[in-house]
Write a protein that holds these residues in place. Structure first.
Motif, short mmCIF file in Angstrom:
data_model
loop_
_atom_site.label_atom_id
_atom_site.label_comp_id
_atom_site.label_asym_id
_atom_site.label_seq_id
_atom_site.Cartn_x
_atom_site.Cartn_y
_atom_site.Cartn_z
N MET A 1 15.86 67.47 20.36
CA MET A 1 14.51 67.94 20.67
C MET A 1 14.43 68.36 22.13
SD MET A 1 10.89 65.99 20.05
CE MET A 1 11.00 66.34 18.30
N ASN A 2 13.76 69.47 22.39
CA ASN A 2 13.59 69.96 23.75
C ASN A 2 12.34 69.33 24.38
OD1 ASN A 2 15.83 71.70 23.61
ND2 ASN A 2 14.60 73.29 22.63
N VAL A 3 12.57 68.52 25.38
CA VAL A 3 11.47 67.80 26.04
C VAL A 3 11.35 68.27 27.49
CG1 VAL A 3 10.51 65.56 26.65
CG2 VAL A 3 11.94 65.78 24.60
N LEU A 4 10.17 68.68 27.87
CA LEU A 4 9.91 69.06 29.25
C LEU A 4 9.30 67.86 29.98
CD1 LEU A 4 9.70 71.24 31.49
CD2 LEU A 4 7.39 71.71 30.65
N VAL A 5 9.99 67.35 30.97
CA VAL A 5 9.45 66.29 31.82
C VAL A 5 8.76 66.96 33.00
CG1 VAL A 5 9.97 64.31 33.28
CG2 VAL A 5 11.19 64.61 31.11
N PHE A 39 19.05 59.22 24.33
CA PHE A 39 18.83 59.41 22.90
C PHE A 39 19.10 60.86 22.49
CE2 PHE A 39 16.23 55.82 24.28
CZ PHE A 39 16.64 54.84 23.37
N ASN A 40 19.89 61.54 23.32
CA ASN A 40 20.38 62.90 23.03
C ASN A 40 19.29 63.97 22.97
OD1 ASN A 40 23.12 62.02 22.78
ND2 ASN A 40 22.65 61.25 20.73
N HIS A 41 18.17 63.72 23.64
CA HIS A 41 17.17 64.77 23.76
C HIS A 41 17.60 65.76 24.84
CE1 HIS A 41 14.23 63.14 21.03
NE2 HIS A 41 14.28 61.96 21.61
N GLN A 42 17.28 67.02 24.64
CA GLN A 42 17.54 68.04 25.64
C GLN A 42 16.35 68.06 26.61
OE1 GLN A 42 20.56 69.67 25.63
NE2 GLN A 42 20.92 68.23 23.94
N VAL A 43 16.61 67.70 27.85
CA VAL A 43 15.52 67.51 28.80
C VAL A 43 15.52 68.62 29.86
CG1 VAL A 43 14.46 65.97 30.48
CG2 VAL A 43 15.60 65.02 28.46
N ILE A 44 14.34 69.20 30.05
CA ILE A 44 14.13 70.18 31.11
C ILE A 44 13.17 69.55 32.12
CG2 ILE A 44 13.26 72.50 31.66
CD1 ILE A 44 13.75 73.17 28.66
N MET A 45 13.47 69.67 33.39
CA MET A 45 12.60 69.14 34.43
C MET A 45 11.80 70.27 35.06
SD MET A 45 13.30 65.80 34.75
CE MET A 45 12.90 65.31 36.43
N PHE A 46 10.54 70.00 35.34
CA PHE A 46 9.74 70.97 36.07
C PHE A 46 8.87 70.25 37.08
CE2 PHE A 46 6.35 73.85 37.17
CZ PHE A 46 6.97 75.09 37.21
N THR A 47 8.98 70.68 38.33
CA THR A 47 8.16 70.13 39.41
C THR A 47 7.00 71.08 39.67
OG1 THR A 47 10.17 69.25 40.44
CG2 THR A 47 8.15 69.25 41.77
N LEU A 48 5.80 70.63 39.39
CA LEU A 48 4.61 71.44 39.64
C LEU A 48 4.17 71.25 41.08
CD1 LEU A 48 2.38 73.34 38.62
CD2 LEU A 48 1.11 71.31 37.90
N MET A 49 4.41 72.27 41.90
CA MET A 49 3.97 72.24 43.29
C MET A 49 2.55 72.77 43.38
SD MET A 49 6.71 71.05 44.74
CE MET A 49 6.47 71.34 46.49
N ASP A 50 1.90 72.54 44.51
CA ASP A 50 0.51 72.96 44.67
C ASP A 50 0.42 74.39 45.19
OD1 ASP A 50 1.59 72.13 47.04
OD2 ASP A 50 -0.24 71.22 47.80
N THR A 51 1.01 75.31 44.41
CA THR A 51 0.94 76.73 44.75
C THR A 51 0.62 77.51 43.47
OG1 THR A 51 3.27 77.20 44.31
CG2 THR A 51 2.70 76.44 46.54
N THR A 52 0.03 78.67 43.66
CA THR A 52 -0.28 79.53 42.51
C THR A 52 1.00 79.96 41.81
OG1 THR A 52 -2.27 80.32 43.63
CG2 THR A 52 -1.45 81.64 41.79
N ASP A 53 2.04 80.26 42.57
CA ASP A 53 3.31 80.69 41.99
C ASP A 53 3.90 79.60 41.10
OD1 ASP A 53 3.18 83.16 43.17
OD2 ASP A 53 4.47 82.64 44.87
#
Length: 337
Positions: A1-5, A39-53
């Protein structure tokens, strides 16, 4: 499963008392990633910064449609915790699954005054209170000293200090003025409940599980320090407040009190419409009455945080806790199909 942290961060030091707690969010995100990968999940990390971009990049990533579920660790946008519910609102608008409570609950619980209004409506005891939107607002005569002043809309005990407790009527005006001068935001003033403090972790949706009750042990604090959970006691690991307020889990309480605490926690969880997991904080006064202080629908999930330690006391490993939160969220969405 693709999980976005997904978690928020900022490199701007524009507000007070945020460095410790926001760093913890970053550490927590990587701990969650590691746990899910076990548990063999496919993990993607995303850091939400305080910018519009950064916000646009997050939306573009979500719009691609290859994320099965978001493990939501966002506690705001940048340092602004009042934006926490808006991030969850984006997930809802895009119809993307995510762990934890929805935007409505996140907003309601962050506003301590609104939380107490809801609790009062459902007959759940909470300290008498008043919201202040200006340093010129007068304290209602019905409030009984001592009082405690804290930000109306904040988390992580930001704005709660040892001198937040007001014992004398002659000190009220000065303390309110100092609060607004320092934090420049609305305040909650409530009656200070002297006594024991408990943290209760609740998990689930249609069926709820209440984990062992945890208590903050204030007995090691010096006499001149108030028995409260300050920002220091949660985040400044070198401070006396942190070192002298260890959690005790399971709490040393009799079965009758334990049952009452868990019942109140469940009622609070339901009243605030929490999802998947949350922590309920309450106080037991010296005359034996339970008062709910707040509900936290997005508690810290770091490996050494209160929620994780409570889970450990129940026999769960950290990895099992994170997986369980994910599975509870997935079951919630499945039940809606």
């Amino acid at each position: 499963m693709n999980v976005l942290v997904l978690y928020n961060y900022s490199d701007k030091q524009e507000t007070l008392e945020k460095d410790y707690s926001e760093e913890a969010v970053k550490e927590c995100a990587f701990s969650v990633r590691k746990a899910l990968e076990c548990f063999n999940h496919q993990v993607i990390m995303f850091t939400l910064m305080d910018t519009t971009d950064s916000l646009k990049s997050m939306i573009e990533l979500l719009a691609k449609g290859n994320i099965d579920i978001i493990f939501n660790l966002c506690e705001g946008f940048g340092w602004d915790s009042t934006m926490e519910h808006n991030i969850a609102g984006i997930f809802e608008l895009l119809n993307i699954k995510f762990t934890g409570s929805g935007s409505f609950t996140l907003a309601s619980c962050l506003n301590k005054g609104r939380t107490k209004e809801v609790l009062t409506f459902y007959g759940i005891r909470t300290p008498n209170f008043q919201t202040l939107f200006s340093p010129h607002n007068k304290i209602k005569k019905e409030l009984t000293l001592p009082l405690i002043i804290k930000p109306l809309m904040e988390d992580a005990s930001v704005g709660i200090r040892n001198n937040s407790v007001i014992y004398e009527a002659s000190e009220i005006e000065k303390m309110v003025s100092l609060f607004f001068e320092r934090y420049k935001k609305s305040a909650l003033v409530e009656e200070y409940i002297d006594g024991r403090e408990f943290n209760v972790a609740v998990m689930g949706n249609s069926e709820l599980e209440v984990l062992p009750v945890s208590e903050i042990d204030f007995s090691g604090l010096p006499k001149e320090m108030n028995r409260i959970c300050t920002y220091e006691s949660k985040w400044d690991y070198e401070s006396i407040a942190f070192r002298r307020t260890p959690p005790v889990c399971p709490a040393k309480i009799d079965s009758g009190l334990e049952e009452e605490i868990k019942e109140v926690a469940i009622k609070t969880y339901r009243a605030m419409e929490c999802s998947d997991y949350a922590r309920v904080d309450m106080r037991l006064s010296n005359d034996g009455k339970l008062y709910v202080l707040e509900a936290n629908p997005n508690p810290d999930l770091s490996t050494d945080a209160g929620f994780s330690n409570i889970a450990k006391a129940s026999g769960m490993s950290y990895e099992t806790l994170i997986l369980k939160i994910l599975e509870i969220a997935l079951m919630r969405y499945k039940s809606k199909q």
